[in-house]
Scaffold this motif. Structure first.
Motif, PDB file in Angstrom:
ATOM      1  N   LEU A   6       0.766  -1.011  -0.101  1.00 15.23           N
ATOM      2  CA  LEU A   6      -0.038  -0.026  -0.044  1.00 15.23           C
ATOM      3  C   LEU A   6       0.556   1.080   0.131  1.00 15.23           C
ATOM      4  O   LEU A   6       1.628   1.527   0.690  1.00 15.23           O
ATOM      5  N   SER A  26       0.922   0.959   5.314  1.00 15.67           N
ATOM      6  CA  SER A  26       0.089  -0.286   5.836  1.00 15.67           C
ATOM      7  C   SER A  26       0.744  -1.439   7.382  1.00 15.67           C
ATOM      8  O   SER A  26       1.617  -2.275   6.931  1.00 15.67           O
ATOM      9  N   PRO A  27       0.453  -1.740   8.186  1.00 16.29           N
ATOM     10  CA  PRO A  27       0.475  -2.877   9.219  1.00 16.29           C
ATOM     11  C   PRO A  27       1.044  -4.099   8.460  1.00 16.29           C
ATOM     12  O   PRO A  27       2.366  -5.014   8.786  1.00 16.29           O
ATOM     13  N   PHE A  28      -0.355  -4.791   7.716  1.00 13.73           N
ATOM     14  CA  PHE A  28       0.539  -6.045   6.765  1.00 13.73           C
ATOM     15  C   PHE A  28       1.388  -6.161   6.542  1.00 13.73           C
ATOM     16  O   PHE A  28       2.100  -6.983   6.065  1.00 13.73           O
ATOM     17  N   LYS A  84      -6.637  -1.542  -7.086  1.00 10.55           N
ATOM     18  CA  LYS A  84      -7.402  -3.068  -6.753  1.00 10.55           C
ATOM     19  C   LYS A  84      -6.943  -4.533  -7.955  1.00 10.55           C
ATOM     20  O   LYS A  84      -6.578  -5.147  -7.734  1.00 10.55           O
ATOM     21  N   GLN A 121      -8.735  -7.725  -2.367  1.00  7.75           N
ATOM     22  CA  GLN A 121      -8.968  -6.500  -2.374  1.00  7.75           C
ATOM     23  C   GLN A 121      -8.115  -5.821  -1.104  1.00  7.75           C
ATOM     24  O   GLN A 121      -8.310  -4.549  -0.708  1.00  7.75           O
ATOM     25  N   LEU A 122      -7.397  -6.410  -0.838  1.00  6.21           N
ATOM     26  CA  LEU A 122      -6.448  -6.082   0.593  1.00  6.21           C
ATOM     27  C   LEU A 122      -5.165  -6.183  -0.341  1.00  6.21           C
ATOM     28  O   LEU A 122      -4.738  -6.719  -0.527  1.00  6.21           O
ATOM     29  N   LEU A 123      -4.191  -5.527   0.518  1.00  6.33           N
ATOM     30  CA  LEU A 123      -2.468  -5.722   0.809  1.00  6.33           C
ATOM     31  C   LEU A 123      -1.787  -5.982   2.808  1.00  6.33           C
ATOM     32  O   LEU A 123      -2.948  -5.710   2.833  1.00  6.33           O
ATOM     33  N   PRO A 124      -1.451  -7.127   1.819  1.00  9.18           N
ATOM     34  CA  PRO A 124      -0.811  -7.130   1.322  1.00  9.18           C
ATOM     35  C   PRO A 124      -0.413  -7.933   0.522  1.00  9.18           C
ATOM     36  O   PRO A 124      -1.371  -9.176   0.636  1.00  9.18           O
ATOM     37  N   ASP A 140      -2.902 -12.203   1.759  1.00  6.95           N
ATOM     38  CA  ASP A 140      -2.812 -11.897   3.454  1.00  6.95           C
ATOM     39  C   ASP A 140      -1.726 -12.075   4.778  1.00  6.95           C
ATOM     40  O   ASP A 140      -0.857 -12.967   3.804  1.00  6.95           O
ATOM     41  N   SER A 141      -1.172 -11.787   5.224  1.00  6.06           N
ATOM     42  CA  SER A 141      -0.006 -11.461   5.439  1.00  6.06           C
ATOM     43  C   SER A 141       0.602 -12.397   6.877  1.00  6.06           C
ATOM     44  O   SER A 141       1.688 -12.862   6.369  1.00  6.06           O
ATOM     45  N   TRP A 142      -0.275 -13.252   7.149  1.00  6.44           N
ATOM     46  CA  TRP A 142      -0.253 -14.266   7.818  1.00  6.44           C
ATOM     47  C   TRP A 142      -0.239 -15.356   6.987  1.00  6.44           C
ATOM     48  O   TRP A 142       1.248 -16.387   6.470  1.00  6.44           O
ATOM     49  N   TYR A 182     -11.925   8.113  -1.801  1.00  8.18           N
ATOM     50  CA  TYR A 182     -12.155   6.148  -1.614  1.00  8.18           C
ATOM     51  C   TYR A 182     -12.298   6.361  -0.192  1.00  8.18           C
ATOM     52  O   TYR A 182     -12.404   5.889   0.465  1.00  8.18           O
ATOM     53  N   ARG A 194     -13.302   5.167   5.124  1.00  8.05           N
ATOM     54  CA  ARG A 194     -12.981   5.184   6.748  1.00  8.05           C
ATOM     55  C   ARG A 194     -14.490   5.982   7.403  1.00  8.05           C
ATOM     56  O   ARG A 194     -14.573   6.038   7.856  1.00  8.05           O
TER      57      ARG A 194
END
Ligand SMILES: N[C@@H](CCC(=O)N[C@@H](CS)C(=O)NCC(=O)O)C(=O)O
Length: 228
Positions: free
Chosen positions: A7, A16-18, A43, A52-55, A66-68, A127, A132
């Motif tokens: 991100l 992004s923390p992830f 996206k 729809q999400l990073l990373p 998904d980071s995990w 966006y 948010r």
């Protein structure tokens, strides 16, 4: 070749923390990667991973979201320098990961949200305001953040107590070396550091000393990143 979709905010800031978890996981394993900065409204770049999400990580023909899942994939595909040397280390990291997601990210978001919105790329502003705003139930991010800060910094410091108990006695959550629990928690400090000038910790807090250590890890990867 590994590509990490990360991100991006204004002036190439990486909040992004992830995504930070994924970058630290790659650095821990000594794996090189190509960086692909991706804005909120880009996206289409991660559509190949059905995300729809990073990373998102692309490893040759394999897409991982998904980071995990990225951490688990890296250990499986590249067994050297494991993130999870044992099943016990994996389970402890998974617990830390979930704790940070809920207790720490949940405490940081309200106290940095207006600063964060301010640093989003101009083309992504509408966006973030919409998404948010819906999450918070208001588009008055400044007012929301100011009210949240009245008690929010103290709340965060209390929420950090489980990590503080370890870090009073150890250099890292992983003991003598950093492990995924450290990357999960430090990712959230990077998020705050990149999006807001707010001071989250007192300098006599063992977590502050640990955070300094983490800023220096892997050739100062965190310290070199563009801050708020
Ligand atoms: N559980 C996911 C969470 C990922 C996530 O929420 N990423 C945020 C950035 S911090 C995102 O991509 N948001 C996109 C959006 O809100 O449109 C992980 O660990 O990777």
């Amino acid at each position: 070749m590994i590509t990490l979709y990360d991100l991006v905010f204004q002036n190439d800031r990486r909040p992004s923390p992830f995504c930070w978890r994924a970058k630290f996981a790659l650095a821990h394993k000594g794996l090189p990667w190509k960086d692909e900065p991706t804005g909120f409204t880009e996206k289409h770049k991660i559509a190949f991973a059905d995300s729809q999400l990073l990373p998102v990580l692309k490893d040759s023909e394999t897409a991982v979201k998904d980071s995990w899942a990225i951490a688990c994939h890296l250990d499986k595909a590249y067994p050297d320098k494991p993130l999870f040397a044992t099943e016990q280390e994996l389970l402890a990291a998974q617990l830390a990961n979930g704790w940070v997601d809920i207790a720490i990210n949940g405490a940081i978001f309200p106290i940095v949200v207006a600063d964060l919105v301010e640093r989003v790329r101009p083309e992504d502003k509408a966006y973030i305001i919409e998404s948010r705003g819906k999450r918070l139930g208001t588009a008055d991010f400044g007012g929301f953040q100011a009210r949240a800060r009245e008690k929010g910094v103290a709340t965060l410091r209390t929420a950090l107590e489980p990590a503080r108990r370890v870090l009073r006695e150890r250099k890292f959550l992983g003991g003598t070396r950093s492990n995924y629990a450290d990357y999960a928690l430090f990712g959230s400090f990077m998020w705050a550091h990149v999006t807001s000038p707010l001071a989250l910790l007192e300098s006599d807090d063992p977590i502050y000393t640990w955070r300094e250590r983490m800023f220096d890890a892997f050739d100062g990867m965190g310290r070199k990143a563009k801050a708020a």
